[in-house]
Design a protein around this motif. Structure first.
Motif, short mmCIF file in Angstrom:
data_model
loop_
_atom_site.label_atom_id
_atom_site.label_comp_id
_atom_site.label_asym_id
_atom_site.label_seq_id
_atom_site.Cartn_x
_atom_site.Cartn_y
_atom_site.Cartn_z
N GLU A 239 1.01 -0.84 0.13
CA GLU A 239 -0.24 0.17 0.28
C GLU A 239 1.03 1.27 0.00
N LEU A 240 0.53 1.96 -0.69
CA LEU A 240 1.48 3.61 -1.23
C LEU A 240 0.54 4.60 -1.09
N PHE A 241 1.23 5.99 -0.55
CA PHE A 241 0.13 7.36 -0.19
C PHE A 241 0.17 8.53 -2.16
N ALA A 242 -0.50 8.86 -2.70
CA ALA A 242 -0.52 9.33 -3.31
C ALA A 242 1.34 10.19 -2.93
N GLY A 243 1.88 11.04 -4.19
CA GLY A 243 3.04 11.44 -3.95
C GLY A 243 4.37 10.34 -3.73
N GLU A 244 4.43 9.52 -3.64
CA GLU A 244 5.36 8.48 -3.56
C GLU A 244 6.72 8.06 -4.56
N ASN A 245 7.61 8.03 -4.28
CA ASN A 245 8.24 7.64 -5.34
C ASN A 245 8.17 6.02 -5.44
N LEU A 246 7.72 5.32 -6.61
CA LEU A 246 7.78 4.18 -6.68
C LEU A 246 8.76 3.54 -6.15
N ARG A 247 10.40 3.84 -6.46
CA ARG A 247 11.53 3.43 -6.86
C ARG A 247 11.70 3.09 -4.76
N ARG A 248 11.82 4.52 -4.26
CA ARG A 248 12.22 4.84 -2.90
C ARG A 248 11.09 4.18 -2.03
N ALA A 249 9.68 3.93 -2.07
CA ALA A 249 8.72 3.14 -1.65
C ALA A 249 9.08 1.69 -1.38
N MET A 250 9.05 1.05 -2.60
CA MET A 250 9.67 -0.26 -2.89
C MET A 250 10.38 -0.87 -1.89
N LEU A 251 11.50 0.48 -2.04
CA LEU A 251 13.02 -0.14 -1.66
C LEU A 251 12.22 -0.34 0.50
N THR A 252 12.51 0.29 1.44
CA THR A 252 11.54 1.01 2.12
C THR A 252 11.06 -0.58 2.16
N ARG A 253 10.46 -0.72 1.43
CA ARG A 253 9.09 -2.35 1.69
C ARG A 253 9.81 -2.85 1.81
N GLY A 254 11.16 -3.24 1.54
CA GLY A 254 11.53 -4.46 1.49
C GLY A 254 11.71 -5.07 0.06
N ILE A 255 10.87 -4.38 -1.16
CA ILE A 255 10.87 -4.88 -2.43
C ILE A 255 12.61 -4.28 -3.44
N LYS A 256 12.71 -5.48 -3.62
CA LYS A 256 14.41 -5.41 -4.04
C LYS A 256 14.22 -5.41 -5.87
N LEU A 257 15.07 -3.87 -6.59
CA LEU A 257 14.56 -3.94 -7.70
C LEU A 257 16.64 -4.03 -7.80
N ASN A 258 16.33 -5.30 -8.38
CA ASN A 258 18.16 -5.08 -9.91
C ASN A 258 17.31 -6.15 -11.17
N ASP A 259 17.71 -5.63 -11.46
CA ASP A 259 17.22 -6.11 -12.66
C ASP A 259 18.55 -6.67 -13.85
N LYS A 260 18.99 -8.33 -13.85
CA LYS A 260 19.92 -8.48 -13.69
C LYS A 260 20.64 -8.71 -15.59
N LEU A 261 19.37 -8.18 -16.29
CA LEU A 261 19.80 -8.08 -17.09
C LEU A 261 19.78 -6.88 -18.06
N ALA A 262 20.13 -5.39 -17.08
CA ALA A 262 19.80 -4.19 -17.11
C ALA A 262 20.91 -3.75 -18.10
N VAL A 263 21.09 -2.77 -19.09
CA VAL A 263 21.90 -2.76 -19.50
C VAL A 263 21.69 -0.71 -19.16
N ARG A 264 23.01 -0.11 -18.83
CA ARG A 264 23.48 1.23 -18.38
C ARG A 264 23.11 2.02 -19.98
N PHE A 265 22.01 3.32 -19.25
CA PHE A 265 22.20 3.75 -20.86
C PHE A 265 23.55 4.79 -21.86
N ASP A 266 23.23 5.50 -20.52
CA ASP A 266 24.81 6.40 -20.18
C ASP A 266 26.01 5.75 -21.27
N SER A 267 26.06 4.35 -20.27
CA SER A 267 27.56 3.56 -20.44
C SER A 267 27.80 2.96 -21.06
#
Length: 338
Positions: A239-267
């Motif tokens: 459960e999230l509240f309006a105005g919360e940043n999605l990544r920050r809200a998920m991390l503080t609730r113990g949801i890990k976001l680390n896609d091993k297939l991700a490739v950096r756009f900048d480098s």
């Protein structure tokens, strides 16, 4: 202060300077100006409150759906002593007891005609102090009064009032004088004293600007998280509240976001970019509720142009426009395709 359960029912608001133009209740310009400046603490608090909306964006829904019933307001109103900060003057301010969890205090302004009376019934829910400090709220907006269709509702607390008087001196240029009073965290008697200190109306068309504080329920977003099938992980609901940043809200609730297939756009390499929006390790797939996320920025749109249902969690704010509802997200959406 008295306990909020001890409520003093008080008579219909009979503000002499508003309802009875002949009342002998005036402020000298110097005193009026001092009171108006004192109200700047409320203005600063309103600026702080606007930061709440800056995250979620301007409301796109009827905010009155988040209003609380009068009895809940009576139980939730409290006051806190605030030391001076760079953004706020020292003083005593209204807040909700449950503000850290489900509620927030909104600041609203209404312009109402003065002639004929406001038509408000006030109730003191905390007070009895010799210094006039207390909490006075609107118990009822009376039918037929000028405030009836203004938007003011029972449970609001008047925190400031201001008027403008225009004088045409001998056909010369019109001179406008502004008067104001701050009434936040005042008991009933002190509130009435402040209200009656305003000069009487000078014409039937005169209006008064009333600033109120209102307790509202924070819009909630129920988010269902789904993991790639090969992980055999059950769906998770948060459960999230309006105005919360999605990544920050998920991390503080113990949801890990680390896609091993991700490739950096900048480098072109790998690794967490630290919420710069260039690594895409926090990308989620949105299968329901895309409209409740903040609009995609130019950089995010360029990176994800081939994936219209994906969003970077670090760049997304939930409950955009103060909406509430349900969302379904796929964690590590690349792994759903592998």
């Amino acid at each position: 202060m008295r306990s909020n359960t001890s409520i003093t029912k008080l008579p219909i608001l009979a503000v002499l300077s508003l309802l009875n133009p002949g009342a002998n209740a005036f402020l000298s310009p110097r005193t009026a100006k001092a009171n108006y400046n004192h109200g700047s603490s409320t203005i600063l608090h309103a600026q702080l409150q606007s930061s709440y909306y800056s995250a979620a964006g301007a409301p796109s829904v009827d905010m009155d759906q988040y209003n609380l019933p009068l009895e809940r307001c009576i139980n939730e109103w409290t006051a806190v002593v605030q030391t001076e900060t760079s953004m706020q003057s020292a003083g005593i301010y209204l807040r909700a007891k449950d503000e850290e969890k489900e509620l927030f205090v909104d600041t609203l302004q209404y312009s109402i005609q003065r002639e004929g009376g406001l038509g408000l019934l006030l109730t003191e829910i905390a007070g009895g102090r010799g210094d006039g400090v207390g909490i006075t709220i609107i118990e009822e907006v009376l039918a037929g009064g000028n405030a009836e269709k203004s938007g003011i509702v029972a449970g609001d607390s008047i925190v400031a009032l201001s008027i403008s008087n225009s004088n045409d001196e001998d056909g010369m240029d019109t001179k406008e004088e502004r008067f104001g009073v701050a009434t936040e965290c005042m008991g009933y008697d002190a509130t009435i004293d402040a209200l009656t200190s305003l000069p009487p109306p000078t014409s039937p068309s005169d209006t008064i600007t009333i600033t109120v504080k209102r307790i509202r329920k924070q819009p909630k977003i129920n988010v269902k998280l789904q993991y790639p099938p090969y992980q055999n992980e059950p769906d998770v609901s948060i459960e999230l509240f309006a105005g919360e940043n999605l990544r920050r809200a998920m991390l503080t609730r113990g949801i890990k976001l680390n896609d091993k297939l991700a490739v950096r756009f900048d480098s072109g390499g790998s690794g967490d970019c630290g919420s710069d929006g260039t690594c895409a390790t926090c990308v989620v797939g949105v299968t329901k509720g895309m409209e409740m996320l903040s609009p995609m920025g130019q950089q995010e749109g360029q990176i994800l142009k081939e994936k219209p249902r994906w969003r970077m969690a670090c760049k997304a704010v939930v409950g955009y426009g103060m909406m509430e509802g349900d969302m379904t997200l796929q964690v590590s959406p690349r792994q759903w395709e592998s």
